[in-house]
Write a protein that holds these residues in place. Structure first.
Motif, mmCIF file in Angstrom:
data_model
loop_
_atom_site.group_PDB
_atom_site.id
_atom_site.type_symbol
_atom_site.label_atom_id
_atom_site.label_comp_id
_atom_site.label_asym_id
_atom_site.label_seq_id
_atom_site.Cartn_x
_atom_site.Cartn_y
_atom_site.Cartn_z
ATOM 1 N N ALA A 114 0.846 -1.196 0.000
ATOM 2 C CA ALA A 114 0.000 0.000 0.000
ATOM 3 C C ALA A 114 0.884 1.250 0.000
ATOM 4 N N VAL A 115 1.959 1.228 0.785
ATOM 5 C CA VAL A 115 2.891 2.363 0.848
ATOM 6 C C VAL A 115 3.571 2.551 -0.511
ATOM 7 N N VAL A 116 4.020 1.446 -1.103
ATOM 8 C CA VAL A 116 4.734 1.514 -2.382
ATOM 9 C C VAL A 116 3.830 2.108 -3.468
ATOM 10 N N ALA A 117 2.602 1.590 -3.550
ATOM 11 C CA ALA A 117 1.674 2.041 -4.589
ATOM 12 C C ALA A 117 1.347 3.526 -4.411
ATOM 13 N N MET A 118 1.195 3.967 -3.153
ATOM 14 C CA MET A 118 0.878 5.364 -2.860
ATOM 15 C C MET A 118 2.062 6.271 -3.179
ATOM 16 N N LEU A 119 3.235 5.895 -2.703
ATOM 17 C CA LEU A 119 4.431 6.720 -2.897
ATOM 18 C C LEU A 119 4.762 6.872 -4.379
ATOM 19 N N LEU A 120 4.688 5.780 -5.129
ATOM 20 C CA LEU A 120 5.099 5.815 -6.537
ATOM 21 C C LEU A 120 3.956 6.182 -7.485
ATOM 22 N N ARG A 121 2.741 6.272 -6.940
ATOM 23 C CA ARG A 121 1.555 6.582 -7.763
ATOM 24 C C ARG A 121 1.396 5.575 -8.912
ATOM 25 N N VAL A 122 1.391 4.293 -8.524
ATOM 26 C CA VAL A 122 1.140 3.242 -9.521
ATOM 27 C C VAL A 122 0.120 2.260 -8.947
ATOM 28 N N ALA A 123 -0.563 1.552 -9.833
ATOM 29 C CA ALA A 123 -1.524 0.541 -9.399
ATOM 30 C C ALA A 123 -0.763 -0.708 -8.957
ATOM 31 N N TRP A 124 -1.384 -1.476 -8.059
ATOM 32 C CA TRP A 124 -0.753 -2.704 -7.566
ATOM 33 C C TRP A 124 -0.428 -3.639 -8.725
ATOM 34 N N ARG A 125 -1.304 -3.692 -9.715
ATOM 35 C CA ARG A 125 -1.088 -4.549 -10.874
ATOM 36 C C ARG A 125 0.220 -4.194 -11.598
ATOM 37 N N SER A 126 0.482 -2.880 -11.702
ATOM 38 C CA SER A 126 1.740 -2.453 -12.329
ATOM 39 C C SER A 126 2.929 -2.867 -11.492
ATOM 40 N N VAL A 127 2.787 -2.762 -10.151
ATOM 41 C CA VAL A 127 3.891 -3.175 -9.271
ATOM 42 C C VAL A 127 4.193 -4.658 -9.507
ATOM 43 N N ALA A 128 3.132 -5.478 -9.627
ATOM 44 C CA ALA A 128 3.322 -6.914 -9.848
ATOM 45 C C ALA A 128 4.076 -7.161 -11.161
#
Ligand SMILES: [Zn+2]
Length: 417
Positions: free
Chosen positions: A124-138
């Protein structure tokens, strides 16, 4: 220093020429910094798969954008015209760009930062900080892991390994994970818990390295034992301590549930509710109990002999793995089996039979010191990972996540080594 050099340094695009830098407003009214770049002649027209210099094939009419690391609070994009090359080996492929991995919509610096953050903070922190969707993080993690796994041989020097089945999607699907007992690292993971999956691990390992294995631990699954006996016959087979303890914990919980149901059926509602609330006091390891849970346990000892006996059986079995001398472990385990057999608690009578069957493998684990905290921590971590509700869209994404966080594939932060 010339301005373009400053931009190159700030944007982290060393092998590129910066043609222009401008500010632009997107549909949501946010300001973006867009740097128009092109690949330097020396790095141009390279195959994105092998890096070889190739003849050009064609050029895309529309430029493409890659998201880079923010500058202050402003989002940064690199924009460039892409082209395809004709590689002798790989055919017509997209030409490599020095700032991003093939197929990525983010720069390598952005992806490495995201992967590093995933290892150190919640998603949740990563997605918020980087402004990306969880799917993109995956997707990012999958690419970073594939890239880094290709550069590191994680199967080198293995001696003592643990093979484990881990369920996900509420127990509908399984991953087969191989952990190095000496480093605690995840070294291999594959889809499905089948002999074929484990066979693939041994194929990847190769016969020479399989012959170097001294110990293999696993749960009670016979099919794992069969494959190990065939592919690494010299390795001592052991039963992981935490599986044995998990079986005892499950038996204890069954005893408690049976008692709750019996109390309910006989009309003792309050007693049933109180017993239902005692679950954690019974299942936790004694040093971790809260004051209130200790009181609950003392109450059970006084009023509910059967349940307390089940509790002691669980704790006693756990203690066997702490024995220092193999002879002590052997005596304790023998005593435990005899006690459990005549304890008149059905789940433990049943467990006594299982433990008796695996006695040799359990003693192997104690004797060879394989009840290892590091590999157990990795197993606990992997189980937690599968329980998170992020909706892994594929087992590959889950495996990549496990490799990244427990397989030693976390990249360093860009610009620091
Ligand atoms: Zn190529």
């Amino acid at each position: 220093m010339r301005t373009t050099r400053v931009w190159r340094r700030v944007l982290g695009v060393e092998h590129a020429v910066i043609e222009s830098v401008k500010l632009e407003t997107d549909a949501r009214g946010q300001e973006l910094l867009v740097a128009r770049v092109r690949v330097k002649a020396g790095s141009a027209r390279r195959c994105s798969r092998c890096g070889r210099r190739c003849p050009g094939y064609d050029t895309s009419p529309a430029p493409r954008r890659w998201r880079g690391l923010d500058l202050g609070s402003t989002q940064v994009y690199l924009e460039a015209t892409t082209s395809r090359v004709s590689c002798r080996e790989h055919g017509v492929v997209v030409a490599a760009v020095p700032w991003a991995r093939p197929g990525a919509r983010f720069t390598t610096a952005f992806e490495d930062t995201a992967a590093w953050l995933v290892c150190h903070a919640t998603l949740a922190v990563v997605a918020m900080l980087l402004r990306v969707a969880w799917r993109s993080v995956a997707d990012i993690i999958t690419r970073v892991v594939a890239d880094r796994a290709g550069k590191i041989d994680r199967l080198a020097g293995l001696r003592r390994i643990g093979i484990d089945e881990i369920s996900y999607r509420k127990g509908q699907r399984y991953l087969l994970c191989v952990v190095d007992h000496d480093t605690g690292r995840l070294v291999w993971a594959g889809k499905n818990r089948t002999q074929e999956t484990l066979g693939r691990f041994f194929d990847d390992l190769g016969a020479d390295r399989a012959a170097q294995l001294t110990h293999v631990s696993a749960d009670g699954a016979g099919w794992i034992h069969d494959v190990v006996a065939e592919r690494a016959p010299q390795a001592v087979l052991c039963l992981d301590a935490f599986h044995v303890v998990a079986w005892a914990t499950e038996a204890l919980d069954q005893v408690r549930r049976d008692m709750v149901n019996r109390l309910r059926a006989s009309g003792y509602q309050d007693e049933a509710t109180a017993l239902k609330g005692s679950r954690w006091a019974l299942l936790k390891n004694p040093p971790n109990l809260t004051g209130e849970q200790r009181t609950t346990l003392a109450g059970i000892a006084k009023a509910n002999g059967g349940l307390y006996r089940a509790y002691l059986l669980k704790e006693q079995l756990r203690a066997i793995f702490q024995a220092v001398e193999p002879a002590d472990a052997r005596a304790l385990l023998g005593g435990w089996i005899a006690w459990a057999r005549r304890c008149r608690l059905e789940p433990f009578v049943k467990l006594a039979k299982t433990i008796k069957r695996y006695q040799g493998l359990i003693l192997n684990a104690v004797e060879h010191g394989l009840s290892n905290a590091r590999s157990e921590a990795t197993n606990t971590h992997l189980r937690l990972l599968t329980r998170r509700a992020y909706g892994y869209h594929s087992p590959e994404a889950l495996i990549a996540m496990a490799d990244l966080t427990r397989g030693g594939l976390c990249p360093p932060l860009p610009g620091r080594s």
